[in-house]
Motif scaffolding. Structure first.
Motif, PDB file in Angstrom:
ATOM      1  N   SER A 158      26.969 -36.711   3.370  1.00 17.29           N
ATOM      2  CA  SER A 158      26.947 -36.916   4.814  1.00 17.29           C
ATOM      3  C   SER A 158      27.058 -35.587   5.548  1.00 17.29           C
ATOM      4  CB  SER A 158      28.097 -37.840   5.220  1.00 17.29           C
ATOM      5  OG  SER A 158      28.107 -38.048   6.618  1.00 17.29           O
ATOM      6  N   THR A 159      26.304 -35.445   6.639  1.00 20.90           N
ATOM      7  CA  THR A 159      26.272 -34.208   7.399  1.00 20.90           C
ATOM      8  C   THR A 159      26.670 -34.437   8.849  1.00 20.90           C
ATOM      9  OG1 THR A 159      23.911 -34.509   7.859  1.00 20.90           O
ATOM     10  CG2 THR A 159      24.496 -33.174   5.942  1.00 20.90           C
ATOM     11  N   ASP A 160      27.089 -33.355   9.492  1.00 24.54           N
ATOM     12  CA  ASP A 160      27.424 -33.385  10.907  1.00 24.54           C
ATOM     13  C   ASP A 160      26.989 -32.061  11.515  1.00 24.54           C
ATOM     14  OD1 ASP A 160      28.367 -34.498  13.251  1.00 24.54           O
ATOM     15  OD2 ASP A 160      30.470 -34.017  12.868  1.00 24.54           O
ATOM     16  N   TYR A 161      26.644 -32.096  12.815  1.00 27.34           N
ATOM     17  CA  TYR A 161      26.115 -30.926  13.495  1.00 27.34           C
ATOM     18  C   TYR A 161      26.760 -30.757  14.861  1.00 27.34           C
ATOM     19  CZ  TYR A 161      22.412 -31.512  10.033  1.00 27.34           C
ATOM     20  OH  TYR A 161      21.709 -31.654   8.858  1.00 27.34           O
ATOM     21  N   ALA A 162      26.905 -29.501  15.279  1.00 24.51           N
ATOM     22  CA  ALA A 162      27.324 -29.232  16.643  1.00 24.51           C
ATOM     23  C   ALA A 162      26.256 -29.730  17.612  1.00 24.51           C
ATOM     24  CB  ALA A 162      27.559 -27.739  16.841  1.00 24.51           C
ATOM     25  N   ASP A 163      26.684 -30.169  18.792  1.00 22.85           N
ATOM     26  CA  ASP A 163      25.733 -30.684  19.777  1.00 22.85           C
ATOM     27  C   ASP A 163      24.659 -29.658  20.124  1.00 22.85           C
ATOM     28  OD1 ASP A 163      28.173 -32.620  21.700  1.00 22.85           O
ATOM     29  OD2 ASP A 163      27.018 -33.125  19.905  1.00 22.85           O
ATOM     30  N   SER A 164      25.021 -28.394  20.117  1.00 18.54           N
ATOM     31  CA  SER A 164      24.099 -27.348  20.524  1.00 18.54           C
ATOM     32  C   SER A 164      22.944 -27.140  19.545  1.00 18.54           C
ATOM     33  CB  SER A 164      24.848 -26.024  20.709  1.00 18.54           C
ATOM     34  OG  SER A 164      25.482 -25.628  19.513  1.00 18.54           O
ATOM     35  N   VAL A 165      23.068 -27.639  18.310  1.00 20.48           N
ATOM     36  CA  VAL A 165      22.024 -27.430  17.313  1.00 20.48           C
ATOM     37  C   VAL A 165      21.392 -28.723  16.812  1.00 20.48           C
ATOM     38  CG1 VAL A 165      23.178 -25.313  16.580  1.00 20.48           C
ATOM     39  CG2 VAL A 165      23.529 -27.426  15.278  1.00 20.48           C
ATOM     40  N   LYS A 166      21.865 -29.869  17.269  1.00 19.45           N
ATOM     41  CA  LYS A 166      21.297 -31.142  16.826  1.00 19.45           C
ATOM     42  C   LYS A 166      19.815 -31.220  17.162  1.00 19.45           C
ATOM     43  CE  LYS A 166      25.389 -34.103  16.887  1.00 19.45           C
ATOM     44  NZ  LYS A 166      26.079 -35.235  17.558  1.00 19.45           N
ATOM     45  N   GLY A 167      19.050 -31.675  16.191  1.00 21.13           N
ATOM     46  CA  GLY A 167      17.613 -31.773  16.358  1.00 21.13           C
ATOM     47  C   GLY A 167      16.865 -30.506  16.013  1.00 21.13           C
ATOM     48  N   ARG A 168      17.581 -29.393  15.836  1.00 17.84           N
ATOM     49  CA  ARG A 168      16.954 -28.118  15.504  1.00 17.84           C
ATOM     50  C   ARG A 168      17.355 -27.602  14.123  1.00 17.84           C
ATOM     51  NH1 ARG A 168      18.125 -23.709  18.273  1.00 17.84           N
ATOM     52  NH2 ARG A 168      20.212 -24.396  18.946  1.00 17.84           N
ATOM     53  N   PHE A 169      18.602 -27.839  13.712  1.00 19.27           N
ATOM     54  CA  PHE A 169      19.112 -27.355  12.428  1.00 19.27           C
ATOM     55  C   PHE A 169      19.287 -28.524  11.469  1.00 19.27           C
ATOM     56  CE2 PHE A 169      21.607 -23.390  14.093  1.00 19.27           C
ATOM     57  CZ  PHE A 169      20.468 -22.955  14.732  1.00 19.27           C
ATOM     58  N   THR A 170      19.069 -28.273  10.167  1.00 20.83           N
ATOM     59  CA  THR A 170      19.197 -29.309   9.149  1.00 20.83           C
ATOM     60  C   THR A 170      19.866 -28.743   7.900  1.00 20.83           C
ATOM     61  OG1 THR A 170      17.154 -30.373   9.928  1.00 20.83           O
ATOM     62  CG2 THR A 170      17.994 -31.030   7.768  1.00 20.83           C
ATOM     63  N   LEU A 171      20.897 -29.442   7.405  1.00 26.32           N
ATOM     64  CA  LEU A 171      21.558 -29.088   6.153  1.00 26.32           C
ATOM     65  C   LEU A 171      20.915 -29.815   4.981  1.00 26.32           C
ATOM     66  CD1 LEU A 171      25.373 -29.235   7.004  1.00 26.32           C
ATOM     67  CD2 LEU A 171      24.111 -27.215   6.250  1.00 26.32           C
ATOM     68  N   SER A 172      20.889 -29.166   3.825  1.00 29.71           N
ATOM     69  CA  SER A 172      20.481 -29.815   2.596  1.00 29.71           C
ATOM     70  C   SER A 172      21.215 -29.174   1.430  1.00 29.71           C
ATOM     71  CB  SER A 172      18.970 -29.750   2.390  1.00 29.71           C
ATOM     72  OG  SER A 172      18.527 -28.413   2.298  1.00 29.71           O
ATOM     73  N   GLN A 173      21.262 -29.884   0.304  1.00 33.40           N
ATOM     74  CA  GLN A 173      22.000 -29.441  -0.870  1.00 33.40           C
ATOM     75  C   GLN A 173      21.089 -29.475  -2.087  1.00 33.40           C
ATOM     76  OE1 GLN A 173      25.225 -32.049  -1.897  1.00 33.40           O
ATOM     77  NE2 GLN A 173      26.199 -30.583  -3.270  1.00 33.40           N
ATOM     78  N   GLU A 174      21.092 -28.388  -2.847  1.00 31.55           N
ATOM     79  CA  GLU A 174      20.381 -28.347  -4.114  1.00 31.55           C
ATOM     80  C   GLU A 174      21.431 -28.407  -5.215  1.00 31.55           C
ATOM     81  OE1 GLU A 174      16.730 -25.956  -6.297  1.00 31.55           O
ATOM     82  OE2 GLU A 174      17.348 -25.446  -4.262  1.00 31.55           O
ATOM     83  N   TYR A 175      21.592 -29.582  -5.794  1.00 29.72           N
ATOM     84  CA  TYR A 175      22.699 -29.877  -6.689  1.00 29.72           C
ATOM     85  C   TYR A 175      22.754 -28.930  -7.889  1.00 29.72           C
ATOM     86  CZ  TYR A 175      25.508 -32.496 -10.087  1.00 29.72           C
ATOM     87  OH  TYR A 175      26.438 -32.870 -11.028  1.00 29.72           O
ATOM     88  N   ASN A 176      21.639 -28.761  -8.590  1.00 28.38           N
ATOM     89  CA  ASN A 176      21.629 -27.996  -9.833  1.00 28.38           C
ATOM     90  C   ASN A 176      21.899 -26.510  -9.635  1.00 28.38           C
ATOM     91  OD1 ASN A 176      21.104 -30.292 -11.346  1.00 28.38           O
ATOM     92  ND2 ASN A 176      18.886 -29.968 -11.369  1.00 28.38           N
ATOM     93  N   LYS A 177      21.693 -26.008  -8.429  1.00 31.70           N
ATOM     94  CA  LYS A 177      21.901 -24.591  -8.147  1.00 31.70           C
ATOM     95  C   LYS A 177      23.179 -24.331  -7.357  1.00 31.70           C
ATOM     96  CE  LYS A 177      17.019 -23.299  -8.269  1.00 31.70           C
ATOM     97  NZ  LYS A 177      15.900 -22.645  -7.535  1.00 31.70           N
ATOM     98  N   ASN A 178      23.961 -25.377  -7.075  1.00 34.24           N
ATOM     99  CA  ASN A 178      25.187 -25.245  -6.285  1.00 34.24           C
ATOM    100  C   ASN A 178      24.926 -24.492  -4.982  1.00 34.24           C
ATOM    101  OD1 ASN A 178      26.841 -26.562  -8.233  1.00 34.24           O
ATOM    102  ND2 ASN A 178      26.984 -24.651  -9.391  1.00 34.24           N
ATOM    103  N   THR A 179      23.859 -24.866  -4.312  1.00 31.47           N
ATOM    104  CA  THR A 179      23.411 -24.147  -3.129  1.00 31.47           C
ATOM    105  C   THR A 179      23.309 -25.076  -1.930  1.00 31.47           C
ATOM    106  OG1 THR A 179      22.191 -22.537  -4.455  1.00 31.47           O
ATOM    107  CG2 THR A 179      21.573 -22.742  -2.143  1.00 31.47           C
ATOM    108  N   LEU A 180      23.808 -24.600  -0.795  1.00 27.54           N
ATOM    109  CA  LEU A 180      23.711 -25.294   0.479  1.00 27.54           C
ATOM    110  C   LEU A 180      22.753 -24.523   1.375  1.00 27.54           C
ATOM    111  CD1 LEU A 180      25.039 -27.662   2.175  1.00 27.54           C
ATOM    112  CD2 LEU A 180      26.546 -25.885   3.108  1.00 27.54           C
ATOM    113  N   TYR A 181      21.800 -25.238   1.981  1.00 27.37           N
ATOM    114  CA  TYR A 181      20.812 -24.621   2.850  1.00 27.37           C
ATOM    115  C   TYR A 181      21.015 -25.049   4.295  1.00 27.37           C
ATOM    116  CZ  TYR A 181      18.306 -23.817  -1.539  1.00 27.37           C
ATOM    117  OH  TYR A 181      17.950 -23.434  -2.811  1.00 27.37           O
ATOM    118  N   LEU A 182      20.709 -24.145   5.207  1.00 26.52           N
ATOM    119  CA  LEU A 182      20.671 -24.461   6.630  1.00 26.52           C
ATOM    120  C   LEU A 182      19.306 -24.048   7.165  1.00 26.52           C
ATOM    121  CD1 LEU A 182      22.253 -25.516   9.112  1.00 26.52           C
ATOM    122  CD2 LEU A 182      22.869 -23.131   9.583  1.00 26.52           C
TER     123      LEU A 182
END
Length: 127
Positions: free
Chosen positions: A58-82
């Motif tokens: 589950s993800t959450d975003y500041a109001d100022s970036v909603k609709g423009r920024f997106t989080l995702s996770q690459e499980y096998n690489k232990n990496t979080l993307y923005l």
């Protein structure tokens, strides 16, 4: 020893895009409650940009970036993307990756609750 390493910052024109990466090492994935991104511009307070709860995704975003920024996770690489789209001058800041352990305050919303911080990556947006 947990380490968080950020990359992907740079300089772009307004309306452009960047993708930030945060790779974690030295920890058990089951020990991490959440991860997130904070940012701080000169003369301003550090503020939450976005966070992710690892177990659920589950993800959450500041109001100022909603609709423009997106989080995702690459499980096998232990990496979080923005993924950052439609960037504006107000997005200019140093961006930091954070992680919170189980057994701590269990919050990704405030800087004081974070157990681990990356070194930061600079994002600069020109009008």
């Amino acid at each position: 020893q947990v380490q968080l390493v950020e990359s992907g910052g740079g300089s772009v024109q307004a309306g452009g895009s960047l993708r930030l990466s945060c790779t974690a090492s030295g920890y058990s994935r089951n020990s991490v409650f959440c991860m997130g991104w904070f940012r701080q511009a000169p003369g301003k307070e550090r503020e939450l940009v976005a966070d992710m709860y690892i177990d659920s995704g589950s993800t959450d975003y500041a109001d100022s970036v909603k609709g423009r920024f997106t989080l995702s996770q690459e499980y096998n690489k232990n990496t979080l993307y923005l993924q950052m789209n439609s960037l504006q001058s107000e997005d200019t800041a140093m961006y930091y990756c954070t992680a919170v352990r189980y057994g701590s305050g269990l919050s990704c919303k405030v800087p004081s609750a974070a157990n681990y911080w990356g070194q930061g990556t600079q994002v600069t947006v020109s009008s």
